[in-house]
Design a protein around this motif. Structure first.
Motif, short mmCIF file in Angstrom:
data_model
loop_
_atom_site.label_atom_id
_atom_site.label_comp_id
_atom_site.label_asym_id
_atom_site.label_seq_id
_atom_site.Cartn_x
_atom_site.Cartn_y
_atom_site.Cartn_z
N ARG A 104 1.41 26.19 37.25
CA ARG A 104 1.26 27.27 36.27
C ARG A 104 2.55 28.06 36.14
N LYS A 105 3.27 28.20 37.24
CA LYS A 105 4.53 28.96 37.23
C LYS A 105 5.70 28.15 36.70
N PHE A 106 5.65 26.83 36.88
CA PHE A 106 6.71 25.94 36.42
C PHE A 106 6.12 24.96 35.41
N GLN A 107 5.75 25.48 34.26
CA GLN A 107 5.10 24.65 33.25
C GLN A 107 6.08 23.67 32.60
N MET A 108 5.59 22.49 32.35
CA MET A 108 6.37 21.42 31.74
C MET A 108 5.95 21.25 30.29
N PHE A 109 6.83 20.64 29.50
CA PHE A 109 6.52 20.32 28.11
C PHE A 109 6.06 18.88 27.97
N SER A 110 6.26 18.09 29.02
CA SER A 110 5.77 16.71 29.06
C SER A 110 5.67 16.30 30.52
N MET A 111 4.88 15.28 30.78
CA MET A 111 4.74 14.81 32.15
C MET A 111 6.04 14.16 32.64
N ASP A 112 6.90 13.74 31.74
CA ASP A 112 8.20 13.20 32.15
C ASP A 112 9.01 14.24 32.92
N GLU A 113 8.83 15.50 32.59
CA GLU A 113 9.55 16.57 33.29
C GLU A 113 9.10 16.69 34.74
N ALA A 114 7.87 16.29 35.03
CA ALA A 114 7.37 16.35 36.40
C ALA A 114 8.20 15.43 37.30
N ARG B 249 7.38 8.11 39.72
CA ARG B 249 7.47 7.30 38.51
C ARG B 249 6.07 6.98 38.01
N LEU B 250 5.95 6.93 36.69
CA LEU B 250 4.69 6.57 36.06
C LEU B 250 4.50 5.07 36.20
N VAL B 251 3.36 4.66 36.75
CA VAL B 251 3.06 3.25 36.95
C VAL B 251 2.18 2.73 35.81
N LYS B 252 1.18 3.54 35.43
CA LYS B 252 0.22 3.09 34.42
C LYS B 252 -0.35 4.31 33.72
N LEU C 140 -1.14 20.21 29.63
CA LEU C 140 -0.59 19.43 28.53
C LEU C 140 -1.65 18.71 27.71
N GLY C 141 -2.67 18.18 28.39
CA GLY C 141 -3.68 17.38 27.70
C GLY C 141 -4.85 18.19 27.16
#
Length: 138
Positions: A44-54, A67-70, A108-109
């Motif tokens: 909540r404190k470090f909000q991202m604009f996409s999951m790629d930022e995670a 890394r995103l696997v699926k 995000l979702g």
């Protein structure tokens, strides 16, 4: 690296002391639950604009290489790898990271989201299963 580009690094020993010993001692039997909700609060404190930022966040936070696997319509699988000594998979729980991923995806979702982690000790990675409920809009 030039003089102006000096990089400050935190000793990993200090991080390990806090993460693996102090927190475990203070939180006791509630460690996993509190770390999960703490991860959600961090998100909540470090909000991202996409999951790629995670992925970048994990690297910068010293949590490892994510890394995103699926990716499917209502779930995603991420793999966390890194130096075995730094990850300390034998002793560390990864609820903080799981809570962080759950909250980022939920924000995000727009759907109620949970995340479960599974240690693969022989493969030296953690698999995060992020699952959201398309019937539960937030």
């Amino acid at each position: 690296m030039t003089e102006n580009e000096e990089k400050t690094t935190m000793p990993t020993f200090g991080y390990e002391l806090i993460r693996d010993h102090v927190l475990a001692s203070i939180l006791g039997k509630h460690e996993e639950d509190i770390l999960y909700w703490s991860g959600k609060e961090l998100a909540r404190k470090f909000q991202m604009f996409s999951m790629d930022e995670a992925i970048s966040f994990f690297k910068e936070a010293g949590w490892g290489d994510l890394r995103l696997v699926k990716l499917e319509k209502d779930e995603a699988f991420y793999e966390l790898t890194g130096d075995a000594e730094l990850l300390n998979m034998q002793q560390r729980c990864f609820k903080l990271e799981a809570g962080f991923l759950a909250q980022q995806q939920q924000k995000l979702g727009g759907f109620l989201t949970e995340c479960y982690e599974e240690k693969a000790l022989k493969k030296n990675h953690i698999l995060f299963h992020v699952k959201w409920d398309l019937k539960e809009a937030i």
